[in-house]
Motif scaffolding. Structure first.
Motif, short mmCIF file in Angstrom:
data_model
loop_
_atom_site.label_atom_id
_atom_site.label_comp_id
_atom_site.label_asym_id
_atom_site.label_seq_id
_atom_site.Cartn_x
_atom_site.Cartn_y
_atom_site.Cartn_z
N PHE A 1 12.08 -6.58 -14.68
CA PHE A 1 12.44 -6.03 -13.37
C PHE A 1 13.07 -7.12 -12.49
N ILE A 2 12.52 -8.31 -12.54
CA ILE A 2 13.08 -9.43 -11.76
C ILE A 2 14.48 -9.76 -12.24
N ASP A 3 14.70 -9.73 -13.55
CA ASP A 3 16.04 -9.98 -14.08
C ASP A 3 17.02 -8.91 -13.61
N GLU A 4 16.60 -7.66 -13.55
CA GLU A 4 17.46 -6.59 -13.04
C GLU A 4 17.80 -6.82 -11.58
N ILE A 5 16.84 -7.26 -10.80
CA ILE A 5 17.09 -7.54 -9.39
C ILE A 5 18.07 -8.70 -9.25
N LYS A 6 17.89 -9.74 -10.05
CA LYS A 6 18.81 -10.88 -9.99
C LYS A 6 20.23 -10.45 -10.34
N GLU A 7 20.36 -9.58 -11.35
CA GLU A 7 21.69 -9.11 -11.74
C GLU A 7 22.33 -8.29 -10.62
N SER A 8 21.53 -7.51 -9.93
CA SER A 8 22.09 -6.68 -8.86
C SER A 8 22.46 -7.51 -7.64
N LEU A 9 21.96 -8.73 -7.55
CA LEU A 9 22.30 -9.62 -6.44
C LEU A 9 23.57 -10.43 -6.72
N ASN A 10 24.10 -10.27 -7.89
CA ASN A 10 25.34 -10.93 -8.25
C ASN A 10 26.44 -10.48 -7.29
#
Length: 77
Positions: A58-67
């Motif tokens: 979930f944290i990785d998904e959030i990081k990707e969406s902050l790109n």
């Protein structure tokens, strides 16, 4: 082992009436209890590890969406 049985065995040893058989009963119950607790702890650790992996995903998904590139495309829509 019940508390009553353990108390009976304890009083036998206090009165110097305990036998090797009584000691064997105590040790077997002790090992059985420890085994049960270790299995429970192992199960809880496995559950925690699974939950941790879900959190990392979930944290990785959030990081990707902050790109920033993703954010620009997202705001265009």
């Amino acid at each position: 082992m019940t508390a009553k049985k353990l108390s009976e065995l304890k009083s036998k040893f206090e009165n110097n009436e305990g036998s090797i058989n009584d000691l064997g009963i105590i040790l077997c119950d002790l090992f059985e209890s420890m085994s049960s607790h270790f299995k429970e702890a192992k199960s809880q650790i496995n559950t925690l590890n699974e939950n941790q992996n879900h959190l990392f995903e979930f944290i990785d998904e959030i990081k990707e969406s902050l790109n920033p590139v993703y954010t620009i495309i997202q705001s265009d829509e």
